[in-house]
Structures are given as structure tokens and as C-alpha cells.
Design a protein around this motif. Structure first.
Motif, short mmCIF file in Angstrom:
data_model
loop_
_atom_site.label_atom_id
_atom_site.label_comp_id
_atom_site.label_asym_id
_atom_site.label_seq_id
_atom_site.Cartn_x
_atom_site.Cartn_y
_atom_site.Cartn_z
N ALA A 214 -7.53 -29.25 11.55
CA ALA A 214 -6.47 -29.90 11.84
C ALA A 214 -5.89 -30.92 10.75
O ALA A 214 -4.53 -31.08 10.53
CB ALA A 214 -7.08 -31.10 13.10
N LEU A 215 -6.83 -31.42 10.16
CA LEU A 215 -6.16 -32.06 8.78
C LEU A 215 -5.40 -31.38 7.87
O LEU A 215 -4.44 -31.71 7.25
CB LEU A 215 -7.55 -32.77 8.04
N ARG A 216 -5.97 -30.04 7.61
CA ARG A 216 -4.93 -29.20 6.64
C ARG A 216 -3.68 -28.59 7.29
O ARG A 216 -2.62 -28.73 6.38
CB ARG A 216 -5.64 -27.74 6.60
N HIS A 217 -3.87 -28.69 8.71
CA HIS A 217 -2.53 -28.31 9.34
C HIS A 217 -1.68 -29.32 10.04
O HIS A 217 -0.72 -29.06 10.57
CB HIS A 217 -2.67 -26.99 10.31
N ARG A 218 -1.90 -30.48 9.65
CA ARG A 218 -1.12 -31.42 10.35
C ARG A 218 0.32 -31.63 9.53
O ARG A 218 0.59 -31.26 8.46
CB ARG A 218 -1.68 -32.97 9.98
N THR A 219 1.24 -32.21 10.29
CA THR A 219 2.50 -32.38 9.82
C THR A 219 2.84 -33.71 9.15
O THR A 219 2.34 -34.54 9.80
CB THR A 219 3.64 -32.34 10.97
N SER A 220 3.35 -33.80 8.05
CA SER A 220 3.59 -35.02 7.55
C SER A 220 4.87 -35.60 7.70
O SER A 220 6.01 -34.79 7.65
CB SER A 220 3.47 -34.94 6.00
N THR A 221 5.40 -36.68 8.06
CA THR A 221 6.51 -37.39 8.21
C THR A 221 6.72 -38.32 7.13
O THR A 221 5.88 -39.20 6.83
CB THR A 221 6.53 -38.03 9.65
N THR A 222 7.88 -38.43 6.86
CA THR A 222 8.43 -39.37 5.73
C THR A 222 8.63 -40.59 6.36
O THR A 222 9.05 -40.64 7.78
CB THR A 222 9.47 -38.86 5.07
N PRO A 223 8.73 -41.76 5.65
CA PRO A 223 9.15 -43.30 6.48
C PRO A 223 10.68 -42.94 6.81
O PRO A 223 10.53 -43.45 7.74
CB PRO A 223 8.97 -44.13 5.04
N ARG A 224 11.45 -42.46 6.31
CA ARG A 224 12.84 -42.40 6.60
C ARG A 224 12.87 -41.73 8.02
O ARG A 224 13.64 -42.27 8.86
CB ARG A 224 13.44 -41.51 5.73
N THR A 225 12.21 -40.55 8.16
CA THR A 225 12.19 -40.13 9.69
C THR A 225 11.56 -40.88 10.64
O THR A 225 12.19 -40.85 11.80
CB THR A 225 11.22 -38.64 9.51
#
Length: 144
Positions: A105-116
Motif C-alpha cells: 500500500a505504501l509503494r502504490h499510494r498516490t501522491s497529491t501536491t499541495p496545490r491540488t
């Protein structure tokens, strides 16, 4: 012209051919231990804790039942000891499976930027109302 019956005879592919590097290039080269690990490993990861937990419960019930019934004490101690060993195996395999799930789960998590995050937060907040809605006043709509 006489008809000849078709037979379902298996065709022998012969020994696997080896390339200059020594690797198999035959038809069965994808069925090695590395290819089958991808199929069997998830099944073992799911079924090992379940089967060992069921075995542990069964052995502990039989062992403590034999203690209560007063039958052969050596058999009862053996059943309970084996039940506790199976319990430890169930706990260990469950912990390994949960750790593997967490790593995946940690490998495949999506990252969101602060702007998003800011954009989605501002889209979720309602705009301030300048005047009350017509339905909220007296139930009548104002004249146009």
C-alpha cells in the motif's frame, strides 16, 4: 477415398533447446519456479494463516477436552502443545501478510501536491450568499 480417424495424441516437444548463454528457449521456459511463485505466493499468504488458525482451534479444543475428560494425559498435552505451536504459526503468518500488505500500500499510494489539495479544498467550500434565498423568506417569490 477412405477416411482416417483423427487421434488425440499428445505431441512431444522434445528436450528444451538451450541458447548460447545456457538459458532455456523451449516452449516450457515460462513455467519455471520464478513464474509459478507469482501464482502460488498470494494463495499461500492468504491460506496459511486461515488453515493454521483453524488447525490451532481444533487441536486446542481436542487437547483441553481430553484434559477435562481425563483420558490419556500424554495425548492431551501433545494436542495442546501442537495447538499452541499452530497458534504461533498463525500469528506469525498473519503478521507477515499484514506487513506485506502495508508495504504494498505504501509503494502504490498516490501522491497529491499541495496545490491540488488547496484547489480541491476551495472547490468544496460554498460561496458566500449575498442575499437570503427567496424560499427562506416568506415562501413567496419576489416580483421580477
Amino acid at each position: 477415398m477412405p477416411s482416417t480417424p483423427l487421434r488425440n495424441t499428445p505431441v512431444d516437444p522434445g528436450p528444451p533447446r538451450r541458447s548460447a548463454s545456457g538459458a532455456d528457449s523451449g516452449a516450457g521456459s515460462g513455467s519455471g519456479a520464478g513464474a509459478s511463485a507469482g501464482v502460488w505466493l498470494p494463495a499461500v499468504a492468504v491460506f496459511a494463516p486461515l488453515i493454521s488458525a483453524a488447525t490451532a482451534v481444533t487441536l486446542l479444543v481436542l487437547g483441553y477436552g481430553a484434559h477435562l475428560a481425563g483420558t490419556d494425559p500424554e495425548l492431551a498435552e501433545s494436542l495442546t502443545a501442537t495447538g499452541w505451536i499452530s497458534t504461533a504459526f498463525a500469528v506469525g503468518t498473519t503478521a507477515i501478510g499484514l506487513a506485506a500488505l502495508l508495504i504494498s500500500a505504501l509503494r502504490h499510494r498516490t501522491s497529491t501536491t499541495p496545490r491540488t489539495r488547496i484547489r480541491t479544498a476551495s472547490a468544496a467550500t460554498p460561496a458566500p450568499a449575498s442575499a437570503p434565498a427567496p424560499e427562506a423568506t416568506s415562501g413567496r417569490t419576489p416580483p421580477p
